[in-house]
Write a protein that holds these residues in place. Structure first.
Motif, PDB file in Angstrom:
ATOM      1  N   ASN A 125       0.336  11.529  -8.164  1.00  0.00           N
ATOM      2  CA  ASN A 125       1.251  11.689  -7.032  1.00  0.00           C
ATOM      3  C   ASN A 125       2.429  12.613  -7.309  1.00  0.00           C
ATOM      4  N   VAL A 148       3.836  13.065  -0.357  1.00  0.00           N
ATOM      5  CA  VAL A 148       3.462  14.187   0.505  1.00  0.00           C
ATOM      6  C   VAL A 148       2.559  13.704   1.645  1.00  0.00           C
ATOM      7  N   VAL A 149       1.636  12.811   1.325  1.00  0.00           N
ATOM      8  CA  VAL A 149       0.738  12.259   2.344  1.00  0.00           C
ATOM      9  C   VAL A 149       1.542  11.466   3.371  1.00  0.00           C
ATOM     10  N   ALA A 151      -4.961  15.045   4.036  1.00  0.00           N
ATOM     11  CA  ALA A 151      -4.078  13.984   3.535  1.00  0.00           C
ATOM     12  C   ALA A 151      -4.902  12.789   3.065  1.00  0.00           C
ATOM     13  N   ILE A 199      -6.536   7.288  -5.324  1.00  0.00           N
ATOM     14  CA  ILE A 199      -5.606   6.244  -5.770  1.00  0.00           C
ATOM     15  C   ILE A 199      -5.794   4.975  -4.934  1.00  0.00           C
ATOM     16  N   LEU A 217       0.796  -1.237   0.000  1.00  0.00           N
ATOM     17  CA  LEU A 217       0.000   0.000   0.000  1.00  0.00           C
ATOM     18  C   LEU A 217       0.831   1.292   0.000  1.00  0.00           C
ATOM     19  N   PRO A 218       1.920   1.399   0.817  1.00  0.00           N
ATOM     20  CA  PRO A 218       2.685   2.653   0.813  1.00  0.00           C
ATOM     21  C   PRO A 218       3.126   3.083  -0.579  1.00  0.00           C
ATOM     22  N   GLN A 219       3.377   2.114  -1.456  1.00  0.00           N
ATOM     23  CA  GLN A 219       3.865   2.423  -2.802  1.00  0.00           C
ATOM     24  C   GLN A 219       2.899   3.258  -3.632  1.00  0.00           C
ATOM     25  N   VAL A 220       1.614   3.202  -3.331  1.00  0.00           N
ATOM     26  CA  VAL A 220       0.655   3.900  -4.191  1.00  0.00           C
ATOM     27  C   VAL A 220       0.210   5.229  -3.579  1.00  0.00           C
ATOM     28  N   ILE A 221       0.668   5.521  -2.374  1.00  0.00           N
ATOM     29  CA  ILE A 221       0.239   6.756  -1.716  1.00  0.00           C
ATOM     30  C   ILE A 221       1.241   7.868  -2.004  1.00  0.00           C
ATOM     31  N   ALA A 222       0.723   9.060  -2.287  1.00  0.00           N
ATOM     32  CA  ALA A 222       1.592  10.194  -2.608  1.00  0.00           C
ATOM     33  C   ALA A 222       2.571  10.440  -1.462  1.00  0.00           C
ATOM     34  N   TYR A 259      -6.549   1.319  -6.226  1.00  0.00           N
ATOM     35  CA  TYR A 259      -5.663   0.231  -5.819  1.00  0.00           C
ATOM     36  C   TYR A 259      -6.462  -0.950  -5.282  1.00  0.00           C
ATOM     37  N   MET A 296       4.076  -2.566 -11.449  1.00  0.00           N
ATOM     38  CA  MET A 296       5.266  -1.973 -10.851  1.00  0.00           C
ATOM     39  C   MET A 296       6.413  -2.979 -10.771  1.00  0.00           C
ATOM     40  N   MET A 323      -1.551   6.920 -11.580  1.00  0.00           N
ATOM     41  CA  MET A 323      -1.001   7.030 -10.230  1.00  0.00           C
ATOM     42  C   MET A 323       0.223   7.944 -10.203  1.00  0.00           C
ATOM     43  N   LEU A 366      -1.789  20.030  -0.676  1.00  0.00           N
ATOM     44  CA  LEU A 366      -1.615  19.499   0.674  1.00  0.00           C
ATOM     45  C   LEU A 366      -0.328  20.033   1.305  1.00  0.00           C
ATOM     46  N   ILE A 397      -0.359   5.200   8.293  1.00  0.00           N
ATOM     47  CA  ILE A 397      -1.608   5.439   7.567  1.00  0.00           C
ATOM     48  C   ILE A 397      -2.761   5.473   8.554  1.00  0.00           C
TER      49      ILE A 397
END
Lengths: 303, 273
Positions: B205, A129-130, B244, B251, A122-127, B255, B266, B201, B226, B26
Motif C-alpha cells: 500500500n 489511493v483506492v 482500483a 490484500i 476492512l478500510p484499514q487494509v485497503i490502499a 485479509y 495492528m 500490506m 492507479l 467500497i
C-alpha cells in the motif's frame, strides 16, 4: 504501552552466555536501518539549515530561517492549522462515535459481531489511493453523496464537494473519520471485552443505570485503549499525504494544503528543499511530542 | 447480560447501519467496476454484470505490469526484513547484548518517524549514488522501516518466550544459532506470520516512497500506477473503478483468510508502541 517495558530484574543473563557474538545477529538489520533511516534523518536536519533548489551545485547556509518561516509564512501556518482540523475528523469524531458504539455492542453480545468486526476493519487494509478514488466518486457533482441528498430533497446542498473552498477540507476530513472509526471501535471493543463482568454486576447492585455504568465502569477501564486510539489517529491525521495527493492536491487554492503535502510540494515541485526538510523535521518532532504526551496521560490514568 | 427485545433490535439496526456506512465507498467502486462501461462500447455482459471491464482496465491501465512490480517489491521487502528482524530481535530480546536498551530506543525512533521526514534527503543522496529510478530505491528504505518495526515486534516475542527452554537447548549443546532456528523460531511462528502479513500490506500500500523514487513507468507499484491512471484516464469511471479493485484485491484476499493476524497485529503493534 506498558507491555513493552517490564522484565526488569531478569538480570543480565547467566554467565558464559555468548554475548559479543550477539552483535553479529544485530548487525545486518541495524546497518540497513542506520543507512536508510537514521542517516537520512541526520541529513534532513542538515538540509533544513540550508537554502537549496535541488538542482544547482550551490546552497546557502541560512541557519534556522527555514524553521522560523514555518511560524512566519501564512500558507505554512495555515497548513498546520488544516492538520489540526483533520485531527478533529481523524481522532475526535471516531472516538465520539466509537465509544457509544462499542459500549452498545459489548453490552448486548449480539450475534454476528465477528462479521461486523471484519467489515468495519476492512478500510484499514485497503490502499489509501483506492479509498481516495472511491470517495472522489462519491463526492463528485453527479456522485453518490449528491444523489443521496437529492433523494431526500436537499438539492440545494448538492455540490462538487472537493472543489468547494468552504467544504473541501471537511470533505477530506470525513474520509478520515470513515477510515479511522472502524479501527477505533475494534480497539475499544477488545478493551471492553477484557473488563471483568463482576464490575458491571457490582455497579448494577448499586443501582447504576446504563449511563452511570458507562462513566463509572466502562470509560475508566478503556483509558489505555483510548490513549492508543488517539495516538494512532492523531499521527495518521498529521501524516495525511496519499489522500490529499489523489483527491485535491491541496486545492482548491490552498484550502486543503497539509504539512505532509507541503514537504513533497516544496521539495519536488517548487525546488525549495531546505524548507521542505524543515517541515519534515518539525512534523517528526510534533509526532514525537504528541505520542509522548498522550501516552503519559494514558499511563497515569491506568496506573 | 439480559437485554430487552427492543434494545436487541436497535442494536442490530445500529450494527447494520454502521457496517453499511463502512462498506458504502467500497461497494461503490465494486458496483461501478461491474456495471456497463460508461466510456466505451460495452459487450452484452453476464447476467447484467460486465466482468470484461477488468480485462479492459488490465489492458488499458497496464495493471499487470504494476502488480508485478508491487509483488517483487513486497516479496523482497518481506523476506529480507523478516529474516533481519528475527536476528536483531533475538540479539536484543534473548541474547541481551550489552547496550541492548539504547539500541532498542534507536529502533523505536524509526517506528515513529514519518517517511516525510527522510524522503527528501534520501532522494537526493540516492540520486548521487545513481540508485533513484531503480527498484532498490523503492525496496531498501522500506526494508529499513520494516526492520525497525520487526525488531521491536520480534524482541517483544523473544523476551516473553521461555528462558528455561533456551537454557535447556544450551545444555543440550545447541549454540545460539541452532537455539534460534530450531527452538525459538518454530515457537514464534504465529508472531512471524503476523509480522509477514503486516509488512506485506504496508509495502503493497505504500505510496510516497515509490512516488518520489521512481520515474519509469515499468517501476510503478500498483497504488502509484492507479494514481497515474486516474490522472490520465478521464473518459469515465468504470475502468478506473475496475483498476482500483485490481489494486486492492490481493490484500483483501489475504485479509479474508488471515484477518486475525491483521487485526491482532495492528492492534497489538499499536498497543506496544
Amino acid at each position: 504501552m506498558a507491555r513493552a517495558r517490564g522484565g526488569a530484574g531478569r538480570g543480565s543473563g547467566p554467565p558464559g552466555e555468548p554475548r559479543l557474538s550477539g552483535y553479529l545477529y544485530l548487525l545486518p538489520g541495524f546497518l540497513v536501518y542506520a543507512a536508510f533511516l537514521l542517516y537520512p534523518l541526520g541529513r534532513a536536519a542538515q538540509f533544513s539549515l540550508y537554502e537549496w533548489d535541488g538542482a544547482s551545485a550551490e546552497s546557502t547556509f541560512v541557519g534556522l530561517r527555514n524553521y522560523s518561516e514555518i511560524l512566519g509564512d501564512a500558507t505554512l501556518r495555515a497548513s498546520f492549522g488544516h492538520a489540526l482540523v483533520l485531527m478533529f475528523f481523524y481522532a475526535v469524531l471516531p472516538l465520539l462515535i466509537g465509544l457509544p458504539l462499542a459500549t452498545i455492542l459489548n453490552r448486548a453480545k449480539v450475534r454476528g459481531l465477528g462479521f461486523f468486526r471484519t467489515v468495519v476493519f476492512l478500510p484499514q487494509v485497503i490502499a489509501m489511493v483506492v479509498i481516495a478514488v472511491a470517495w472522489r466518486r462519491l463526492y463528485a457533482p453527479e456522485g453518490g453523496l449528491n444523489d443521496a441528498l437529492r433523494l431526500v430533497g436537499l438539492d440545494s446542498l448538492a455540490r462538487g464537494w472537493l472543489g468547494d473552498y468552504t467544504w473541501a477540507l471537511s470533505a477530506v476530513g470525513v474520509i478520515g473519520t470513515w477510515f479511522e472509526t472502524g479501527l477505533v471501535t475494534v480497539l475499544l471493543l477488545s478493551g471492553m471485552g477484557r473488563i471483568p463482568g463482576e464490575l458491571y454486576e457490582a455497579a448494577r447492585l448499586d443501582g447504576a443505570g446504563p449511563v452511570r455504568e458507562f462513566f463509572a465502569v466502562t470509560l475508566p477501564s478503556v483509558r489505555g485503549e483510548i490513549a492508543v486510539a488517539l495516538t494512532l489517529t492523531v499521527i495518521a491525521a498529521l501524516r495525511t499525504f496519499d489522500l490529499v495527493y489523489v483527491t485535491t492536491t491541496g486545492g482548491p487554492g490552498t484550502s486543503t494544503m497539509v504539512p505532509s503535502f507541503e514537504v513533497y510540494n516544496r521539495a519536488f515541485e517548487q525546488g525549495n528543499v531546505g524548507s521542505a526538510t524543515a517541515i519534515g523535521v518539525t512534523l517528526t518532532v510534533v509526532i514525537f511530542l504528541i505520542s509522548t504526551v498522550i501516552n503519559r496521560i494514558g499511563d497515569r490514568a491506568t496506573s | 447480560m439480559r437485554v430487552s427485545a427492543g434494545e436487541r433490535l436497535a442494536n442490530y439496526a445500529i450494527l447494520i447501519g454502521f457496517a453499511a456506512f463502512a462498506i458504502w465507498p467500497i461497494a461503490t467502486i465494486v458496483l461501478s467496476a461491474l456495471g456497463p462501461d460508461d466510456a466505451g462500447t460495452s459487450g452484452a455482459g453476464v447476467l447484467g454484470l460486465h466482468p470484461e471491464n477488468f480485462a479492459e482496465a488490465w489492458r488499458v491501465g497496464h495493471f499487470g505490469q504494476y502488480l508485478r512490480t508491487s509483488l517483487v517489491v513486497s516479496v523482497v521487502t518481506v523476506l529480507v526484513s523478516v529474516v533481519l528482524s528475527i536476528l536483531s530481535g533475538y540479539a536484543l530480546g534473548a541474547l541481551r547484548v550489552p547496550g541492548a536498551t539504547p539500541v532498542f530506543y534507536l529502533f523505536l525512533l524509526g517506528i515513529m518517524m514519518p517517511s516525510e521526514a527522510i524522503i527528501v534527503p534520501l532522494y537526493y543522496d540516492l540520486r548521487t549514488v545513481g540508485l533513484t529510478d531503480t527498484i532498490w530505491a523503492v525496496i531498501l528504505p522500506q526494508i529499513a522501516q520494516s526492520v525497525a518495526f520487526g525488531t521491536f515486534w520480534m524482541r517483544a516475542f523473544f523476551r516473553s518466550s521461555s528462558r528455561a527452554l533456551v537454557e535447556a537447548a544450551r545444555l543440550d549443546g545447541a549454540g545460539p544459532w541452532r537455539t534460534l532456528w530450531s527452538v525459538l523460531v518454530p515457537l514464534a511462528r504465529p508472531a512471524i506470520v503476523t509480522l509477514t502479513v503486516l509488512v506485506f500490506m504496508w509495502t503493497w500500500n505504500e505510496f510516497l516512497i515509490p512516488l518520489v523514487m521512481v520515474v519509469s513507468e515499468g517501476l510503478r507499484t500498483a497504488p502509484l500506477g492507479l494514481a497515474f491512471f486516474q490522472g490520465q484516464y478521464t473518459q469515465g469511471f468504470t475502468l478506473l473503478a475496475a483498476g482500483a479493485c485490481i489494486v486492492a484485491t490481493p490484500i483483501v484476499i489475504l485479509y479474508v483468510f488471515l484477518q486475525r493476524h491483521f487485526i491482532a497485529g495492528m492492534l497489538e503493534g499499536a498497543v506496544r508502541e
